[in-house]
Design a protein around this motif. Sequence first.
Motif, PDB file in Angstrom:
ATOM      1  N   VAL A 145      -5.563  -5.579   6.166  1.00  0.00           N
ATOM      2  CA  VAL A 145      -5.244  -4.338   6.131  1.00  0.00           C
ATOM      3  C   VAL A 145      -5.604  -3.692   4.762  1.00  0.00           C
ATOM      4  CG1 VAL A 145      -2.847  -3.258   5.691  1.00  0.00           C
ATOM      5  CG2 VAL A 145      -2.952  -4.935   7.031  1.00  0.00           C
ATOM      6  N   TYR A 146      -5.906  -4.436   3.761  1.00  0.00           N
ATOM      7  CA  TYR A 146      -6.662  -3.827   2.730  1.00  0.00           C
ATOM      8  C   TYR A 146      -8.081  -3.232   2.755  1.00  0.00           C
ATOM      9  CZ  TYR A 146      -2.680  -4.329  -0.777  1.00  0.00           C
ATOM     10  OH  TYR A 146      -1.690  -4.468  -1.397  1.00  0.00           O
ATOM     11  N   LEU A 147      -8.745  -4.172   3.653  1.00  0.00           N
ATOM     12  CA  LEU A 147     -10.094  -3.850   4.018  1.00  0.00           C
ATOM     13  C   LEU A 147     -10.352  -2.559   4.847  1.00  0.00           C
ATOM     14  CD1 LEU A 147     -11.765  -7.171   4.663  1.00  0.00           C
ATOM     15  CD2 LEU A 147     -12.417  -5.681   2.890  1.00  0.00           C
ATOM     16  N   TRP A 148      -9.236  -2.337   5.946  1.00  0.00           N
ATOM     17  CA  TRP A 148      -9.265  -1.209   6.489  1.00  0.00           C
ATOM     18  C   TRP A 148      -8.822   0.224   5.699  1.00  0.00           C
ATOM     19  CZ3 TRP A 148      -4.697   1.915   6.968  1.00  0.00           C
ATOM     20  CH2 TRP A 148      -4.510   3.152   7.713  1.00  0.00           C
ATOM     21  N   LYS A 149      -7.795   0.066   4.714  1.00  0.00           N
ATOM     22  CA  LYS A 149      -7.541   0.952   3.611  1.00  0.00           C
ATOM     23  C   LYS A 149      -8.706   1.383   2.706  1.00  0.00           C
ATOM     24  CE  LYS A 149      -5.075   1.569  -0.700  1.00  0.00           C
ATOM     25  NZ  LYS A 149      -6.026   1.473  -1.819  1.00  0.00           N
ATOM     26  N   LEU A 150      -9.476   0.387   2.228  1.00  0.00           N
ATOM     27  CA  LEU A 150     -10.598   0.542   1.304  1.00  0.00           C
ATOM     28  C   LEU A 150     -11.695   1.373   2.088  1.00  0.00           C
ATOM     29  CD1 LEU A 150     -10.680  -2.591  -0.591  1.00  0.00           C
ATOM     30  CD2 LEU A 150     -10.058  -0.484  -1.577  1.00  0.00           C
ATOM     31  N   ILE A 196       1.015  -1.244  -0.239  1.00  0.00           N
ATOM     32  CA  ILE A 196      -0.102   0.111   0.026  1.00  0.00           C
ATOM     33  C   ILE A 196       1.022   1.289  -0.055  1.00  0.00           C
ATOM     34  CG2 ILE A 196      -1.717   1.241   1.532  1.00  0.00           C
ATOM     35  CD1 ILE A 196      -2.757  -1.466   2.336  1.00  0.00           C
ATOM     36  N   ASN A 197       1.907   1.177   0.831  1.00  0.00           N
ATOM     37  CA  ASN A 197       2.688   2.455   0.808  1.00  0.00           C
ATOM     38  C   ASN A 197       3.513   2.731  -0.662  1.00  0.00           C
ATOM     39  OD1 ASN A 197       2.111   2.941   3.539  1.00  0.00           O
ATOM     40  ND2 ASN A 197       3.993   2.097   4.376  1.00  0.00           N
ATOM     41  N   GLY A 249       0.232   4.972  -0.445  1.00  0.00           N
ATOM     42  CA  GLY A 249      -0.326   5.070   0.928  1.00  0.00           C
ATOM     43  C   GLY A 249      -1.905   5.234   1.029  1.00  0.00           C
ATOM     44  N   VAL A 250      -2.359   5.661   2.062  1.00  0.00           N
ATOM     45  CA  VAL A 250      -3.823   5.673   2.039  1.00  0.00           C
ATOM     46  C   VAL A 250      -4.155   7.245   2.347  1.00  0.00           C
ATOM     47  CG1 VAL A 250      -5.926   5.146   3.506  1.00  0.00           C
ATOM     48  CG2 VAL A 250      -3.901   3.429   3.402  1.00  0.00           C
ATOM     49  N   MET A 251      -5.198   7.764   1.402  1.00  0.00           N
ATOM     50  CA  MET A 251      -5.164   9.237   1.164  1.00  0.00           C
ATOM     51  C   MET A 251      -3.894  10.157   1.298  1.00  0.00           C
ATOM     52  SD  MET A 251      -8.997   9.219   3.082  1.00  0.00           S
ATOM     53  CE  MET A 251      -8.418   8.660   4.492  1.00  0.00           C
ATOM     54  N   GLY A 252      -2.997   9.634   0.591  1.00  0.00           N
ATOM     55  CA  GLY A 252      -1.512  10.493   0.573  1.00  0.00           C
ATOM     56  C   GLY A 252      -0.766  10.154   1.913  1.00  0.00           C
ATOM     57  N   ARG A 253      -1.378   9.290   2.840  1.00  0.00           N
ATOM     58  CA  ARG A 253      -0.312   8.813   3.958  1.00  0.00           C
ATOM     59  C   ARG A 253       0.364   7.641   4.103  1.00  0.00           C
ATOM     60  NH1 ARG A 253      -3.057  11.469   9.591  1.00  0.00           N
ATOM     61  NH2 ARG A 253      -3.902  13.471   8.666  1.00  0.00           N
ATOM     62  N   LYS A 296     -13.367   8.606   3.256  1.00  0.00           N
ATOM     63  CA  LYS A 296     -12.664   9.809   3.200  1.00  0.00           C
ATOM     64  C   LYS A 296     -12.068  10.317   4.471  1.00  0.00           C
ATOM     65  CE  LYS A 296     -14.293  11.455  -1.296  1.00  0.00           C
ATOM     66  NZ  LYS A 296     -15.334  10.177  -1.425  1.00  0.00           N
ATOM     67  N   SER A 297     -11.851   9.350   5.425  1.00  0.00           N
ATOM     68  CA  SER A 297     -11.642   9.612   6.892  1.00  0.00           C
ATOM     69  C   SER A 297     -11.082   8.472   7.600  1.00  0.00           C
ATOM     70  CB  SER A 297     -12.815  10.058   7.782  1.00  0.00           C
ATOM     71  OG  SER A 297     -12.617  10.324   9.061  1.00  0.00           O
TER      72      SER A 297
END
Length: 396
Positions: A321-326, A68-69, A73-77, A332-333
């Motif tokens: 991990v992917y389910l949390w990311k999605l 993911i990184n 990342g996740v929303m730019g993080r 959007k939070s």
Amino acid sequence: MSQFNRRRFMKTGGTMMVLGTASGASLLPSLASAQETVKLGLLHSLSGTIAIAEAALVDAEKMAIDEINAAGGVMGRKIEAVVEDGASDWPTFAEKTKKLLQRDKVAAIVGCYTSASRKAVLPVLNQMKGLLYYPTYYEGQEQDKSVIYTSQEATQSVITAMEWIAKEQGKTFFLVGSDYIYPRTCNKIARPTIARVGGKVVGEEYAPLGHTEFSSIINKIKAAKPDWIYSTVVGGSNVAFYKQLKAAGLDGTKQKLLSTVVSENEIDGIGKENAVGYYACMGYFQSLVNPQNERFVKALKAKYGQDRVVGDPMQCAYNAVYLWKLAAEKAKSFDVQKVIAASSGLEFAAPEGKIRIHATNHHVAKKVRIGKARSDGQFDIVYESGVIEPNPFPKL
């Protein structure tokens, strides 16, 4: 202002400006770092009797985080992993959960393996409004607002397994498990299912967690002569149990056994030669053929070595991990309540195939499979179900 005072002011003020600039600059990296990362807690037994089954989950979670990184990342993080050892001790799991939420400020935790460890952390999660992704098959009988359950609950595996065994001419069953909530609840589900399909339970025995002397139970199995053993023995105890079954002449060529808790990772510790011919019921096997799984296995071996194996809980931990990311991206939070709300109906093309989080009960709709252990420690898949909706509160 006198010349002296003016010079003094300029010197002092300039120094203050320099200090202020330096101070501001020194703050910028930490602020930037805080903005560019989001913390994810990884909480598993890296030591103790459950480590044989649980420690490998961290590797799968770290691989998902790295992927993911690398993709932004996740929303730019970027995700920052905070790893803690529950040490196969349930109070330690609760303490580490509090530390991850209170001190580390993690956005969510992927963790626990046994139901005892999960039950221990629930009060902390609810009190501190945390979120746990639980990646292990379990007994059901739970729906907590603070947990997303990413593996199969017992009705998805136990009922499927008992019905399949009955079709394979299994009429008598001996139930053996470790003495805690998962095995006992699974057997409560197994018993009426066995009766419904025309079978009979000829024995039911439990051993303490970490137990290594199974001669008494094995003697009872030999005396009962069941068509099938249904095993929910967990963790390091399986090393002794499988070896002692073989030594007693009850290996996979002479005695049929099915477990809902022994994956490729456990066989790696048990010894391949001690598990040949026995069966397991899981949502995932490494030998599964599809493009997502082929990429997953290839990436895992490239990262951790060609000899590494991957079992169901590892894959479910990776999925978590992917389910949390999605969910975070959909919401959007990183706010826990918004992530939970966004999880309803969420789908993911996992290595095991498409999975979907149930609209209301926080569990995952998925297929389950039955595999027969080979001499190389892998499984030949002999049965695959359709997608089974989760039913954590069955009428027994």
